[in-house]
Design a protein around this motif. Sequence first.
Motif, PDB file in Angstrom:
ATOM      1  N   ARG A   6      37.474  -6.248  46.014  1.00 48.24           N
ATOM      2  CA  ARG A   6      38.841  -5.707  45.874  1.00 48.24           C
ATOM      3  C   ARG A   6      39.657  -6.845  44.970  1.00 48.24           C
ATOM      4  NH1 ARG A   6      38.080  -2.879  50.800  1.00 48.24           N
ATOM      5  NH2 ARG A   6      37.615  -0.636  50.297  1.00 48.24           N
ATOM      6  N   ASP A  38      50.566  -0.322  43.794  1.00 48.52           N
ATOM      7  CA  ASP A  38      49.762  -0.526  45.071  1.00 48.52           C
ATOM      8  C   ASP A  38      51.042  -0.218  46.278  1.00 48.52           C
ATOM      9  OD1 ASP A  38      51.420  -2.691  45.151  1.00 48.52           O
ATOM     10  OD2 ASP A  38      49.525  -4.099  44.934  1.00 48.52           O
ATOM     11  N   GLY A  39      50.301  -0.598  47.342  1.00 44.24           N
ATOM     12  CA  GLY A  39      51.397  -0.251  48.620  1.00 44.24           C
ATOM     13  C   GLY A  39      52.936  -1.018  48.318  1.00 44.24           C
ATOM     14  N   SER A  40      52.943  -1.923  47.566  1.00 42.35           N
ATOM     15  CA  SER A  40      54.091  -2.681  47.310  1.00 42.35           C
ATOM     16  C   SER A  40      54.924  -2.101  46.164  1.00 42.35           C
ATOM     17  CB  SER A  40      53.796  -4.350  46.801  1.00 42.35           C
ATOM     18  OG  SER A  40      53.070  -4.886  47.852  1.00 42.35           O
ATOM     19  N   GLU A  88      44.588  -9.683  44.046  1.00 42.41           N
ATOM     20  CA  GLU A  88      43.985  -8.912  44.991  1.00 42.41           C
ATOM     21  C   GLU A  88      44.251  -7.336  44.796  1.00 42.41           C
ATOM     22  OE1 GLU A  88      41.385  -9.867  47.095  1.00 42.41           O
ATOM     23  OE2 GLU A  88      42.052 -12.003  46.389  1.00 42.41           O
ATOM     24  N   GLU A 127      44.497  -3.589  46.773  1.00 41.64           N
ATOM     25  CA  GLU A 127      44.486  -2.877  47.826  1.00 41.64           C
ATOM     26  C   GLU A 127      43.673  -1.659  47.598  1.00 41.64           C
ATOM     27  OE1 GLU A 127      48.282  -2.025  48.968  1.00 41.64           O
ATOM     28  OE2 GLU A 127      48.855  -3.749  49.017  1.00 41.64           O
ATOM     29  N   ALA A 151      44.658   0.946  45.140  1.00 36.58           N
ATOM     30  CA  ALA A 151      45.416   0.487  44.012  1.00 36.58           C
ATOM     31  C   ALA A 151      44.797   1.100  42.433  1.00 36.58           C
ATOM     32  CB  ALA A 151      45.099  -0.930  43.981  1.00 36.58           C
TER      33      ALA A 151
END
Length: 567
Positions: free
Chosen positions: A453, A469-471, A498, A500, A503
């Motif tokens: 990943r 992504d989660g951010s 990176e 996730e 993503a």
Amino acid sequence: MPTLKKQTVRPDESARLPTSGHEASVQALEGAPHGILIASTEQEATALYANERLEDLFATKVPMEPGALLAASTSFFDRNGEPLAFPDSPLGIALGRRRAARAELQYRPEGGPVLWLDISATPLVCEMSELPLAVAYVHDVSQQRRAAGELDEVNRRLAEQLDDITWVHSLTERLTDHGRVDSTLNQVLVEGARMLQADMGVARLRNEEESSMETRALYGVSPEAQEVHQAAMALGPAHFVVDDAEEAGGTLIVEDVQTDPSCSAELRELGRAAGFRSVYALALSTVSGRRLGVLAWAWRRPGRPTARQRQLVGTYCRFAGQMVENNLLYERERRIAGTLQDSMMAQELPSIPGLQVAACSLPGARGMQAGGDWYDVMALPGGKAALALGDVMGKGLRAATAMGQLRTALRSYALLAGEDPVAVLTNLNALSQDMALTELATVLYMTVDPERRSAVVASAGHCPPLLLDGSGARFLHAGHGVPLGVVDAWDAEPDCFELEPGALLVLYTDGLVERRGEELGVGLERLRAAASAAPSDVDGLCGHLVKECLDEGENTDDVAILAVRVR
């Protein structure tokens, strides 16, 4: 209409002043270069004297009987061609109102030529006459009038031609706004109908491959008029009456399709179905004289266009022929470039475990030439994937060819050093410089390792990839170098990041985010918002981004999108 009539004057009735001591004055009057008439108010208007120049002018003797001038005056008209009563003539004013007067009159004798006369009259004081007198001076200005009329006509025609040239020039400028053949032909039919005051029109072009003529544009005829189309089909696909314009020296006029012996029964039926009676057609040609097709206009009544209308339309259509030729060349080049561009795109994306991949390409809504946008997805050893997306500067066949060469070369370099984005782009830049493939190209190359990943990216002046992504959603601005073809030794620092689970990476060309008159940041923010609200399925992502980021009909540049989601 009474006129000045010839008469025999007896010696005792000689048309001379009734004095015995004015011989010198009489000689001066006889030698005058213009006509001279002296009259009294006896019975309203009676001629007392007329010199020979006046009689030569009228080609007859001036009547001296009391009141005879009134009868002769009915042959005089004012400068507007309206009858002129004697009391309103210069001589009538000088006699009756005792003041000087001048006017330009027309003398229209029955059966004779019209004369233009400049007449001025002045009250005359004579101690030997008990009645008021007046003298009139008559100048023949017919020649000057004719010359002035001819000059006015020349000036009128010059002004008309200037207006025509200005009008046609403005119309031809509008043609440059149309980049497609059918759009150009529609405009030509509309403007031609205005010039000819025609009710309908048709544009037909040669189909070189099928050696036939095909209808490309209609004016004044509904495309849904089935009866008309059925009647047109009855004429046969390879022939149409207006096509005869090519065989008739470039133009064809049919004043009445219902009675013209050259018109077939099928054409008469078409005329009844479409509602036209007369036709004017002319060949549409290139500057070199090569026939492209035929333009034709029709009227609901029998008739024919005027010479001026034909000249106007002919001039306009000569320029239109150049535009249509250019449009046809662009269409042909676009087809070739488009075919090449499509063949260079990945026809089927590879299946890579751990990744969902989707892509799309969209040609510009306007413009006749294919662009150099492209994308590619390659499977690398170790379960990794290589993503590439680029944009070659320019349009048309050259850009499409350069795009194909760059894409092919990149795949080769990816096999050699696929895991090193900087090495791939460095080699690609060297090839571009050595082979002079293009003056400028932007390329983004990225490797993705779904097992670890992680991803590594390098960009040669291309738009920053978007990562969700989660951010949240953010653009990756690292790993940037100058576009390919700008410097001999290309280099950049790769960016590693990176990924996730879940993503999403979005790679795209500038056509997705750029709009005329708008800052790039606005387009990037629009893409960020659209991607954040996109469906989770990547297969529907590309269509969603196109819908949200492009105004319908406003994307003038090609668009390529490559989306990858990590599972």
